[in-house]
Design a protein around this motif. Structure first.
Motif, PDB file in Angstrom:
ATOM      1  N   SER A   1       1.597   7.689   1.929  1.00  0.00           N
ATOM      2  CA  SER A   1       2.584   6.610   1.890  1.00  0.00           C
ATOM      3  C   SER A   1       3.337   6.522   3.215  1.00  0.00           C
ATOM      4  O   SER A   1       3.503   5.428   3.768  1.00  0.00           O
ATOM      5  N   ARG A   2       3.782   7.672   3.733  1.00  0.00           N
ATOM      6  CA  ARG A   2       4.504   7.670   5.014  1.00  0.00           C
ATOM      7  C   ARG A   2       3.614   7.180   6.153  1.00  0.00           C
ATOM      8  O   ARG A   2       4.045   6.395   6.994  1.00  0.00           O
ATOM      9  N   ALA A   3       2.374   7.651   6.181  1.00  0.00           N
ATOM     10  CA  ALA A   3       1.457   7.241   7.256  1.00  0.00           C
ATOM     11  C   ALA A   3       1.183   5.741   7.200  1.00  0.00           C
ATOM     12  O   ALA A   3       1.156   5.065   8.233  1.00  0.00           O
ATOM     13  N   THR A   4       0.981   5.216   5.999  1.00  0.00           N
ATOM     14  CA  THR A   4       0.707   3.785   5.837  1.00  0.00           C
ATOM     15  C   THR A   4       1.925   2.957   6.235  1.00  0.00           C
ATOM     16  O   THR A   4       1.798   1.949   6.935  1.00  0.00           O
ATOM     17  N   ALA A   5       3.107   3.393   5.808  1.00  0.00           N
ATOM     18  CA  ALA A   5       4.335   2.669   6.164  1.00  0.00           C
ATOM     19  C   ALA A   5       4.573   2.708   7.664  1.00  0.00           C
ATOM     20  O   ALA A   5       4.955   1.705   8.264  1.00  0.00           O
TER      21      ALA A   5
ATOM     22  N   LEU B   1       0.832  -1.207   0.000  1.00  0.00           N
ATOM     23  CA  LEU B   1       0.000   0.000   0.000  1.00  0.00           C
ATOM     24  C   LEU B   1       0.866   1.257   0.000  1.00  0.00           C
ATOM     25  O   LEU B   1       0.629   2.196  -0.774  1.00  0.00           O
ATOM     26  N   ALA B   2       1.875   1.291   0.867  1.00  0.00           N
ATOM     27  CA  ALA B   2       2.746   2.460   0.964  1.00  0.00           C
ATOM     28  C   ALA B   2       3.482   2.704  -0.356  1.00  0.00           C
ATOM     29  O   ALA B   2       3.596   3.847  -0.809  1.00  0.00           O
ATOM     30  N   ARG B   3       3.970   1.650  -0.981  1.00  0.00           N
ATOM     31  CA  ARG B   3       4.662   1.797  -2.271  1.00  0.00           C
ATOM     32  C   ARG B   3       3.709   2.290  -3.355  1.00  0.00           C
ATOM     33  O   ARG B   3       4.094   3.101  -4.198  1.00  0.00           O
ATOM     34  N   THR B   4       2.480   1.803  -3.329  1.00  0.00           N
ATOM     35  CA  THR B   4       1.505   2.236  -4.329  1.00  0.00           C
ATOM     36  C   THR B   4       1.147   3.705  -4.135  1.00  0.00           C
ATOM     37  O   THR B   4       1.069   4.464  -5.103  1.00  0.00           O
ATOM     38  N   TYR B   5       0.950   4.123  -2.886  1.00  0.00           N
ATOM     39  CA  TYR B   5       0.686   5.543  -2.614  1.00  0.00           C
ATOM     40  C   TYR B   5       1.861   6.398  -3.078  1.00  0.00           C
ATOM     41  O   TYR B   5       1.671   7.470  -3.662  1.00  0.00           O
ATOM     42  N   ALA B   6       3.092   5.926  -2.848  1.00  0.00           N
ATOM     43  CA  ALA B   6       4.275   6.675  -3.277  1.00  0.00           C
ATOM     44  C   ALA B   6       4.326   6.764  -4.803  1.00  0.00           C
ATOM     45  O   ALA B   6       4.632   7.825  -5.358  1.00  0.00           O
ATOM     46  N   SER B   7       4.010   5.677  -5.489  1.00  0.00           N
ATOM     47  CA  SER B   7       3.993   5.682  -6.950  1.00  0.00           C
ATOM     48  C   SER B   7       2.946   6.652  -7.482  1.00  0.00           C
ATOM     49  O   SER B   7       3.118   7.245  -8.546  1.00  0.00           O
TER      50      SER B   7
ATOM     51  N   HIS C   1      10.309   1.216   7.354  1.00  0.00           N
ATOM     52  CA  HIS C   1      10.960   2.363   8.003  1.00  0.00           C
ATOM     53  C   HIS C   1      11.477   3.352   6.955  1.00  0.00           C
ATOM     54  O   HIS C   1      11.383   4.561   7.145  1.00  0.00           O
ATOM     55  N   ALA C   2      12.028   2.839   5.862  1.00  0.00           N
ATOM     56  CA  ALA C   2      12.522   3.711   4.789  1.00  0.00           C
ATOM     57  C   ALA C   2      11.390   4.530   4.185  1.00  0.00           C
ATOM     58  O   ALA C   2      11.552   5.728   3.906  1.00  0.00           O
ATOM     59  N   LEU C   3      10.231   3.926   3.978  1.00  0.00           N
ATOM     60  CA  LEU C   3       9.095   4.643   3.405  1.00  0.00           C
ATOM     61  C   LEU C   3       8.437   5.581   4.416  1.00  0.00           C
ATOM     62  O   LEU C   3       7.792   6.554   4.039  1.00  0.00           O
ATOM     63  N   ALA C   4       8.589   5.280   5.693  1.00  0.00           N
ATOM     64  CA  ALA C   4       7.957   6.095   6.727  1.00  0.00           C
ATOM     65  C   ALA C   4       8.697   7.405   6.959  1.00  0.00           C
ATOM     66  O   ALA C   4       8.137   8.327   7.559  1.00  0.00           O
ATOM     67  N   ARG C   5       9.918   7.512   6.473  1.00  0.00           N
ATOM     68  CA  ARG C   5      10.697   8.752   6.682  1.00  0.00           C
ATOM     69  C   ARG C   5      10.220   9.876   5.826  1.00  0.00           C
ATOM     70  O   ARG C   5       9.759   9.815   4.781  1.00  0.00           O
TER      71      ARG C   5
END
Length: 143
Positions: A118-122, A105-111, A139-143
């Motif tokens: 994306s950060r909130a989901t990660a 989900l986080a990667r899809t939001y980032a894309s 953790h990398a996506l949450a930053r």
């Protein structure tokens, strides 16, 4: 006469309700104190200190959502982010504590360019990660 009967009935009802009370006075005269188990003591069925508190995902649950995750990856590759998110949200309803789904989900939001989402989901997904690679990626996506 009926007034006396009504008051007697009311008094009897009140006495019956008092007798049905679930509260009982402790034998020692003091209120009981809640105690918590010592976190350093390992009991059967509890994680070891420093270990993961989350149980491993059930294989049937993983199989149930893995097809949805695969379809979502295909939708993301085609640029159909709305379809990918819909599929991942369905997968998340099957296993709401899957860090793998949070990661997708986080990667899809980032894309899609939704970096705050994306950060909130990660960040939420880090609560459920079970292995180092998942945790590092979240953790990398949450930053």
């Amino acid at each position: 006469m009926t007034l006396i009967l009504q008051r007697s009935l009311l008094l009897a009802l009140a006495a019956a309700l008092v007798g049905c009370s679930i509260y009982s006075v402790p034998q020692s005269g003091r209120a009981p104190v809640e105690t918590r188990p010592d976190p350093t003591v390992v009991t059967p069925g509890s994680p070891a200190p420093g270990g993961s508190a989350l149980p491993e995902a059930e294989p049937n649950v993983v199989r149930a959502y893995s097809a949805l995750v695969a379809q979502a990856e295909g939708a993301t590759a085609r640029g159909d982010y709305d379809q990918a998110l819909a599929l991942l949200e369905r997968a998340q309803r099957i296993d709401p504590e899957s860090a793998e789904i949070y990661l997708h989900l986080a990667r899809t939001y980032a894309s899609q360019g939704q970096m705050a989402q994306s950060r909130a989901t990660a960040s939420r997904g880090t609560l459920y990660c079970r292995n180092e690679s998942e945790c590092d990626a979240l953790h990398a996506l949450a930053r």
